[in-house]
Structure formats: C-alpha cells, structure tokens
Design a protein around this motif. Structure first.
Motif, PDB file in Angstrom:
ATOM      1  N   TYR A 108       6.240   3.829 -23.241  1.00  0.00           N
ATOM      2  CA  TYR A 108       5.524   3.334 -22.213  1.00  0.00           C
ATOM      3  C   TYR A 108       6.432   1.550 -23.076  1.00  0.00           C
ATOM      4  O   TYR A 108       7.092   1.345 -23.763  1.00  0.00           O
ATOM      5  CB  TYR A 108       4.382   2.845 -23.276  1.00  0.00           C
ATOM      6  N   THR A 109       5.481   0.475 -21.903  1.00  0.00           N
ATOM      7  CA  THR A 109       5.945  -0.243 -21.816  1.00  0.00           C
ATOM      8  C   THR A 109       5.647  -1.194 -23.107  1.00  0.00           C
ATOM      9  O   THR A 109       5.119  -1.319 -23.062  1.00  0.00           O
ATOM     10  CB  THR A 109       6.025  -1.355 -20.341  1.00  0.00           C
ATOM     11  N   VAL A 110       6.037  -2.742 -22.863  1.00  0.00           N
ATOM     12  CA  VAL A 110       5.939  -3.234 -24.163  1.00  0.00           C
ATOM     13  C   VAL A 110       4.585  -3.649 -23.430  1.00  0.00           C
ATOM     14  O   VAL A 110       2.803  -3.665 -24.270  1.00  0.00           O
ATOM     15  CB  VAL A 110       7.050  -4.994 -24.275  1.00  0.00           C
ATOM     16  N   GLY A 111       4.397  -4.714 -22.406  1.00  0.00           N
ATOM     17  CA  GLY A 111       2.665  -4.394 -21.754  1.00  0.00           C
ATOM     18  C   GLY A 111       1.701  -3.538 -22.347  1.00  0.00           C
ATOM     19  O   GLY A 111       0.593  -3.845 -21.927  1.00  0.00           O
ATOM     20  N   SER A 112       2.411  -2.504 -21.451  1.00  0.00           N
ATOM     21  CA  SER A 112       1.208  -1.537 -21.297  1.00  0.00           C
ATOM     22  C   SER A 112       0.769  -0.884 -22.997  1.00  0.00           C
ATOM     23  O   SER A 112      -0.814  -0.748 -23.544  1.00  0.00           O
ATOM     24  CB  SER A 112       1.439   0.052 -21.018  1.00  0.00           C
ATOM     25  N   GLN A 113       1.671  -1.100 -24.476  1.00  0.00           N
ATOM     26  CA  GLN A 113       1.191  -1.237 -25.495  1.00  0.00           C
ATOM     27  C   GLN A 113       0.237  -2.311 -26.027  1.00  0.00           C
ATOM     28  O   GLN A 113      -0.374  -2.113 -26.687  1.00  0.00           O
ATOM     29  CB  GLN A 113       2.388  -1.038 -26.577  1.00  0.00           C
ATOM     30  N   MET A 114       0.890  -3.346 -25.886  1.00  0.00           N
ATOM     31  CA  MET A 114       0.121  -3.792 -26.463  1.00  0.00           C
ATOM     32  C   MET A 114      -1.372  -4.600 -25.585  1.00  0.00           C
ATOM     33  O   MET A 114      -2.397  -4.487 -26.587  1.00  0.00           O
ATOM     34  CB  MET A 114       0.469  -5.555 -25.913  1.00  0.00           C
ATOM     35  N   ALA A 115      -1.499  -3.794 -24.141  1.00  0.00           N
ATOM     36  CA  ALA A 115      -2.384  -3.832 -23.725  1.00  0.00           C
ATOM     37  C   ALA A 115      -4.164  -2.792 -24.172  1.00  0.00           C
ATOM     38  O   ALA A 115      -4.970  -3.714 -24.054  1.00  0.00           O
ATOM     39  CB  ALA A 115      -2.468  -3.733 -22.327  1.00  0.00           C
ATOM     40  N   GLU A 116      -3.113  -1.783 -24.347  1.00  0.00           N
ATOM     41  CA  GLU A 116      -4.081  -0.736 -24.869  1.00  0.00           C
ATOM     42  C   GLU A 116      -4.899  -1.361 -26.130  1.00  0.00           C
ATOM     43  O   GLU A 116      -6.466  -0.840 -25.824  1.00  0.00           O
ATOM     44  CB  GLU A 116      -2.605   0.285 -25.049  1.00  0.00           C
ATOM     45  N   VAL A 117      -4.059  -1.926 -27.206  1.00  0.00           N
ATOM     46  CA  VAL A 117      -4.661  -1.833 -28.066  1.00  0.00           C
ATOM     47  C   VAL A 117      -5.971  -2.856 -28.334  1.00  0.00           C
ATOM     48  O   VAL A 117      -7.001  -2.967 -28.569  1.00  0.00           O
ATOM     49  CB  VAL A 117      -4.302  -2.710 -29.613  1.00  0.00           C
ATOM     50  N   TYR A 118      -5.635  -4.334 -27.101  1.00  0.00           N
ATOM     51  CA  TYR A 118      -7.040  -4.589 -26.563  1.00  0.00           C
ATOM     52  C   TYR A 118      -7.887  -4.297 -25.822  1.00  0.00           C
ATOM     53  O   TYR A 118      -9.451  -4.171 -26.439  1.00  0.00           O
ATOM     54  CB  TYR A 118      -6.717  -6.221 -25.903  1.00  0.00           C
ATOM     55  N   ARG A 119      -7.749  -3.416 -25.200  1.00  0.00           N
ATOM     56  CA  ARG A 119      -9.016  -2.774 -24.269  1.00  0.00           C
ATOM     57  C   ARG A 119      -9.311  -2.034 -25.605  1.00  0.00           C
ATOM     58  O   ARG A 119     -10.801  -1.837 -24.835  1.00  0.00           O
ATOM     59  CB  ARG A 119      -8.323  -1.943 -23.450  1.00  0.00           C
ATOM     60  N   ARG A 120      -8.784  -1.121 -26.377  1.00  0.00           N
ATOM     61  CA  ARG A 120      -9.445   0.286 -26.740  1.00  0.00           C
ATOM     62  C   ARG A 120     -10.284  -0.736 -28.228  1.00  0.00           C
ATOM     63  O   ARG A 120     -11.780  -0.632 -27.941  1.00  0.00           O
ATOM     64  CB  ARG A 120      -8.320  -0.481 -27.887  1.00  0.00           C
ATOM     65  N   HIS A 121     -10.685  -2.100 -28.687  1.00  0.00           N
ATOM     66  CA  HIS A 121     -11.360  -3.204 -29.520  1.00  0.00           C
ATOM     67  C   HIS A 121     -12.159  -4.309 -28.943  1.00  0.00           C
ATOM     68  O   HIS A 121     -13.352  -4.333 -29.386  1.00  0.00           O
ATOM     69  CB  HIS A 121     -10.505  -3.615 -30.468  1.00  0.00           C
ATOM     70  N   ARG A 122     -11.675  -4.431 -27.593  1.00  0.00           N
ATOM     71  CA  ARG A 122     -11.941  -5.568 -27.293  1.00  0.00           C
ATOM     72  C   ARG A 122     -12.538  -5.500 -25.562  1.00  0.00           C
ATOM     73  O   ARG A 122     -13.577  -5.724 -24.595  1.00  0.00           O
ATOM     74  CB  ARG A 122     -11.372  -7.157 -26.770  1.00  0.00           C
ATOM     75  N   GLY A 123     -11.962  -4.291 -25.490  1.00  0.00           N
ATOM     76  CA  GLY A 123     -12.672  -3.262 -23.517  1.00  0.00           C
ATOM     77  C   GLY A 123     -11.222  -4.626 -22.134  1.00  0.00           C
ATOM     78  O   GLY A 123     -10.529  -5.770 -22.566  1.00  0.00           O
ATOM     79  N   GLY A 124     -12.197  -4.973 -21.332  1.00  0.00           N
ATOM     80  CA  GLY A 124     -11.826  -5.830 -20.558  1.00  0.00           C
ATOM     81  C   GLY A 124     -10.978  -4.886 -19.448  1.00  0.00           C
ATOM     82  O   GLY A 124     -10.482  -3.647 -19.914  1.00  0.00           O
ATOM     83  N   THR A 125     -10.718  -5.931 -18.516  1.00  0.00           N
ATOM     84  CA  THR A 125      -9.387  -4.976 -17.604  1.00  0.00           C
ATOM     85  C   THR A 125      -8.085  -5.079 -18.109  1.00  0.00           C
ATOM     86  O   THR A 125      -7.728  -6.022 -18.814  1.00  0.00           O
ATOM     87  CB  THR A 125      -9.792  -5.755 -16.416  1.00  0.00           C
ATOM     88  N   ARG A 126      -7.435  -4.599 -17.427  1.00  0.00           N
ATOM     89  CA  ARG A 126      -5.920  -3.951 -17.446  1.00  0.00           C
ATOM     90  C   ARG A 126      -4.934  -5.997 -17.412  1.00  0.00           C
ATOM     91  O   ARG A 126      -4.648  -5.798 -18.455  1.00  0.00           O
ATOM     92  CB  ARG A 126      -4.751  -3.453 -17.094  1.00  0.00           C
ATOM     93  N   ALA A 127      -5.538  -6.585 -16.386  1.00  0.00           N
ATOM     94  CA  ALA A 127      -5.136  -7.534 -16.125  1.00  0.00           C
ATOM     95  C   ALA A 127      -5.181  -8.726 -17.587  1.00  0.00           C
ATOM     96  O   ALA A 127      -4.489  -9.761 -17.341  1.00  0.00           O
ATOM     97  CB  ALA A 127      -5.783  -8.068 -14.901  1.00  0.00           C
ATOM     98  N   GLU A 128      -6.657  -8.392 -17.253  1.00  0.00           N
ATOM     99  CA  GLU A 128      -7.223  -9.745 -18.949  1.00  0.00           C
ATOM    100  C   GLU A 128      -6.442  -9.257 -20.465  1.00  0.00           C
ATOM    101  O   GLU A 128      -5.583 -10.227 -20.760  1.00  0.00           O
ATOM    102  CB  GLU A 128      -8.593  -9.659 -19.134  1.00  0.00           C
TER     103      GLU A 128
END
Lengths: 331, 305
Positions: A108-128
């Motif tokens: 997986y890309t750096v972005g997708s691995q970083m976004a994943e943890v944020y969205r898991r705990h904080r929700g929000g859109t992928r763009a955010e």
C-alpha cells in the motif's frame, strides 16, 4: 530539560512477562509522565522491547503478561478488551519500531497507510486524512510530502521510512509515543536527524515519549528520566541528570564506565567493560540477577533485594546511596 | 507497468511459438502418418494417394510452415476421425470445458481460501490440524471414485442433481465439485503458509499498533501479501483443471476438450491432436500471463523491476 508537569500518563507496577515458561520481564516498575521523555536502557535481551510491546498489548501470541497495575491515563489496560484496547492504540498511544524497512506494508502507498489510521479513529473523508498526512510528513521534515503520499515503501530510503512511521504514529495526536530503538537500523548521520526530529516533536507536541535504546549518548541527549533494565528488571530509575551525576546501582555504574567521554577519557586508557554475560533466569530465581558479575556482591544479594528510594531516585541494590561517592565513575 | 506488460507478452508469444513447433514435431515422431490414416489393410498405392492428398509428401519444413500459417489464421484442417473441421470440433467443446473449469475453480477458491486463512489464524490448534487432514484426504482421493460416490448419493439416492450430460447449470455442479478437489489442497496449503508468514511480519505488528480492526488486519494487510503465490498457483491449477479434466468428462459424459483430446490421441487423429495441444498451451500461457499481471497489480515492487 524544563520542569515538566508531573502527571503520570503511564503507570506500570510489577510487570511480569513470560514466553512459554521463560521469564522475560520479572517485575518491572515504570512511570511515564506527560510531556516527558522517559528512556529505557539496557543490553540486548534485558526486556526493554517486550516491556514496550506489553504496554501496547502487542506481545506475540505465546507471550503472557501479568502486572499489579498497568494504567494509561488512569485507565486499567489489563482489564480492557482487545477491541477497546485497539481503539486506544494508534489514537492516544502510538508506537514506532526498530525496523523501518519492514514495518510498512509493501502493498500500500504511504498515503493510504497514513490515512487509514486517521479514518479508523477520527473518521472523516480520505481527502481530509491525506491533507493531515501531508502536514505531518512536512512536520517530520520529509521533502515533497504530497508526492510521498503516492509512493510505496520500497521507493523510500530507510530514514525516510522511519520518518513516515513517525508521521503515521502522530496522525491522531497521541499523548504517548513508544519508540523502540527507532534509529538502530539507520546510518549514523540519519540516526542523528531522526533523534533531533523526535526531540523536537516531543517538545513541540508535548508528547510523553518512551524511548527504548541501548545508546547512552542518546539517553544523555534526550531523556528527562531514565530507567535502567537488567535481566528483566528495572534496577535503577532517576531523573537523567541525577542518574548521570549519581549512578548508584553497580550495573548502571558499569554501563556508564563503558562509554568514552571526550576530554575525560585518555586515548590510551582502556574502556570499561562488565565481565561475564547476562545470566539465564529460570523459575524460582531469587535475589539480584547482577550478583555474579558484580564487584560488590555479598551473601545477602541472593535474597530478595529491596527497592530503595531517595527522592526521585530509586534503585534495587543492598548498597546504601552514595556508597562510592558521587560521580567517581570515570576511573 | 507498460514495460512490464510488454515484456511479459513478448515472452508469452515466444513460448507459444516454441509450443507450436513441438506440437508439430511430436505428432510426426509417432510414425508415418499416411500409413496410420490408411489403416492396416491398405495397399501401397492407397497410402501413396493419402500421402499426396494430405501433403505428407512435401518436405517437413514446408509442411510445418504451411500448418503454422493456417493455424495462425485459425484453420487447423480436417479431422480424420470426426470428418469435420478441427476448429468446429474445438468451438463446440470449448465452452463445456471452460464452464467446467471455472465452476471447479470457483468452488476450489470458495473452499480453500477461507479454510487456509482459518488454519493460519489458528496455527497449531485442532482446527489447523483438521483443515490439514481435509486437504490430505482431498489430495488422496481419486477423482473417478469421488465422482461415482457423488453420483450415487446426490444423483441417485437424493435425486438433487442430474448425473450426466450438459443440459443445465445443475449438470456442472457435481463434476465441478470433483474437479475442485484436485485444486483445493494446494490452494489451501499455500494460503495457509502465506498467511502465517504475513501475520508474523513487522507490518502486521504496525497494523495492530495502529489499532486497526481484526478484519482489516487479516483481509486488507495480510491477505494481500499472502495472495501472490496463491494467484500464481491458481493460474497453474486452472490450466491443469482445463486440460486434466479427461477422467471427469468421461465419468460425467461431458464432451469437452479433454474428451476430444483423449479420443483424437487414441485414433491418431493428428490434426486434432496438434490443435488441442496448441490450445492447451495457449490457455496455459494466457493464464500465466494473467497471473503475472494480477500479481503486479497486487505488489507494487513487481511493477518497478
């Protein structure tokens, strides 16, 4: 090293960890305060890493963890279910590891691995989440962060991967960051950069940083407080200045004697070393594990050794405080 | 990615040409084809007439180029045995074999992947050992025997499924199950091994440290990395299932390519044999190419190299 607010974030009392009958940690006490860097030092195999993993609830399946108390911000981690604990991990407590080359998922890309943890705990859109990831990469001094988000781990160097790991750990603004020898696998120049980065982040974000290392130079630069581990026990714990100025446990003194101090140690003078090796600790072992290698050992060392404290300085040894006089270790 | 694709495709074409040559040469090695076609009681003049009629009197190289050229145009000539164009024979039978193969593969994947994942997550427990036992039994069971048992139980006693022919989708269920048994053990073992490997890796520890859900850790982070060898072996298995379904096609009276291959070989129907061999080879090549592409999609590192 300013006076930090003294609020315990992580409290560990009498932590014991075993792997299939082999004791890896035999009663470790540890308190990490908010906004402080707490260094855990010791030789390989002394139980530093497993202590950190046990705190995070990340021990391998055959690892058994027991403790009198294991609390994060007053919350008992021992009673927390795996699903409740996973809500805490990555959110309020994060961890980075020794092996930046293999700690990121190659698929997986750096972005997708970083976004994943944020969205898991904080929700929000992928763009955010990606915007936040970009900000944090920039904060971790990664060049062209927007570009990195679309890259895969194999396209990055080891130092860069560790920066990505750090940025990823910070995605949800954790209060506690556990760093398990984060620079051991890196080049010396990169090591210094990563340590500088961790130091700045710790200060700027007010992180509680639990830094595991075997490098006393790192400890001297970064620690507010130091705990020295030996054979699965914390043998000495003190504020950094106190520990370096007034080391009390013979093992701590031995460790410090192994470090060359520029200006203090002459070129032709042999460096200190501690004779012997770390013993294998079987069941029913009692007393001080260091006694076979210790120049001060006596008969009572084979009995249970008390934890002595004077102020914020604590150690596990029968010797009285100041037994060798302050800071006489260079000889 | 484009360069990767181009290189793999070029390689595939090269392999196809090699197989084309072998398919031709092997049939010529079987003996004088004119004598075989004419039959044991034919007179020398008849054999000579046949030799001229089929162009067997020409130099082998010319015969080969002629055949290869026509084959490339999709013309495989006339079958001696069926008295029909080989391409027609193949077109009629290919859908049956493809359907059977895909049904078999679908069943195999639906069974093998979850069981393999389960065995990996419960490594060294009774669940793991039970799954391993199932794989071993599946491997050991001869397909004709399993086919007959299924016919007896599902077809005759319970009357749930038709036992032979190709009339409806139900006709493919039983042969599909039997065929899937040849692929399940390998797929399951590879899935298990890959998942055990992936689950003990550093990036899974990272995923856990990030507090991700169990489902995301297993299915998103571990399975994707465990999938690559599984994809490769799936392609090989599907090729094997398409080409190796002769026994099953016979037992269930499905007249597919496997059946055609068996019959044409036993009748020395060399145009058909050549065509079928080439067809299977091309199927294999296409499947391996697909697997390579799919793996490149799964693993970014492959795209780069």
């Amino acid at each position: 090293m300013s006076a930090a607010p003294r609020a315990a974030l992580l409290e560990v009392r009498n932590l014991r960890i075993s792997f299939g009958g082999l004791a890896a940690v035999r009663g470790a006490d540890l308190t990490v305060y908010r906004g402080e860097t707490h260094c855990l030092v010791g030789e390989s195999g002394c139980g530093k890493s497993v202590t950190a993993l046990a705190v995070m609830g990340l021990l391998a399946r055959n690892g058994r963890r027991k403790a009198d108390r294991l609390a994060f911000d007053g919350q008992d981690l021992l009673r927390l279910s795996e699903s409740r604990l996973s809500k805490l991990r990555g959110d309020r407590m994060a961890m980075i590891f020794q092996e930046p080359m293999t700690s990121l998922n190659p698929a997986y890309t750096v972005g997708s691995q970083m976004a994943e943890v944020y969205r898991r705990h904080r929700g929000g859109t992928r763009a955010e989440a990606l915007d936040r990831a970009e900000d944090l990469l920039a904060k971790c001094r990664v060049t062209s962060p927007r570009l990195r988000l679309g890259q895969y781990p194999h396209q990055l160097s080891g130092g860069l991967r560790q920066r990505v790991m750090i940025a990823m750990a910070l995605m949800c603004d954790p209060e506690l960051l556990v760093a398990d020898e984060p620079t051991t696998a890196l080049d010396v120049t990169v090591q210094a950069q990563i340590l500088r980065l961790l130091m700045d982040l710790q200060r700027d974000l007010g992180l509680a940083l639990m830094l595991i290392t075997h490098d006393l130079g790192v400890v001297a630069r970064m620690a507010h407080r130091v705990s020295v581990m030996y054979a699965g026990e914390v043998v000495e714990s003190a504020p950094a200045a106190e520990l370096f100025g007034n080391p009390t446990h013979p093992y701590t003194r031995g460790l410090l004697a192994c470090v060359p101090v520029p200006g203090k140690v002459r070129r032709d003078q042999p460096l200190g070393s501690i004779p012997g090796v770390v013993p294998r600790i079987g069941h029913g072992f009692a007393g001080c594990a260091f006694r076979d290698r210790c120049g001060q050992a006596r008969a009572e060392c084979a009995r249970t050794v008390p934890w002595r404290t004077s102020g914020e300085h604590g150690y596990r040894c029968i010797l009285p405080p100041g037994w060798a006089g302050p800071a006489s270790l260079a000889a | 990615m484009l360069l990767f694709l181009a290189r793999r495709t070029a390689l595939a074409v090269l392999v196809a040409l090699t197989v084309l040559t072998f398919a031709f040469v092997l049939t010529r090695l079987a003996g004088d084809l004119a004598i075989v076609i004419a039959g044991p009681e034919a007179r020398a003049e008849d054999v000579e007439a046949i030799r001229r009629a089929y162009g067997l009197d020409r130099p082998v190289v010319i015969q080969f180029l002629d055949w290869a050229w026509r084959a490339a145009m999709g013309d495989f000539g006339q079958s001696f045995f069926y008295r029909e164009r080989v391409s027609t024979l193949i077109w009629e039978r290919l859908p049956i074999t493809l359907t059977l193969g895909l049904v078999g593969l679908a069943i195999a994947l639906v069974v093998a992947l979850p069981l393999g994942i389960l065995a990996a997550l419960r490594e060294n427990t009774w669940i793991d050992r039970a799954v391993g036992l199932v794989a071993m039994v599946g491997q050991a069971m001869p397909s004709f025997w399993l086919g007959l048992i299924l016919m007896l139980v599902l077809g005759l006693q319970l009357g749930w499924l038709p036992i032979s022919g190709t009339g409806s989708w139900q006709h493919y269920v039983m042969p599909g199950i039997v065929l899937s048994f040849s692929a399940i053990p390998a797929l399951m073992r590879l899935t298990r091994a890959g998942m055990i490997d992936a689950m003990s890796s550093d990036y899974i520890r990272t995923a856990r440290a990030k507090g991700l859900s169990r489902g995301s850790i297993v299915l998103k982070h571990a399975l994707r990395n465990a999938a690559m060898p599984v994809v490769s072996i799936t392609a090989v298995q599907l090729g094997f299932m398409l080409g190796g379904s002769i026994v099953i096609e016979t037992v269930f009276a499905l007249h597919g390519i496997g059946f055609l291959a068996w019959e044409s070989i036993s009748k020395n129907d060399f145009p058909t044999v050549q065509a079928v061999v080439l067809l299977f080879a091309i199927i294999y090549i296409v499947l391996t190419l697909l697997a390579d592409v799919l793996n490149a999609v799964l693993d970014p590192r492959l795209r780069a190299s």
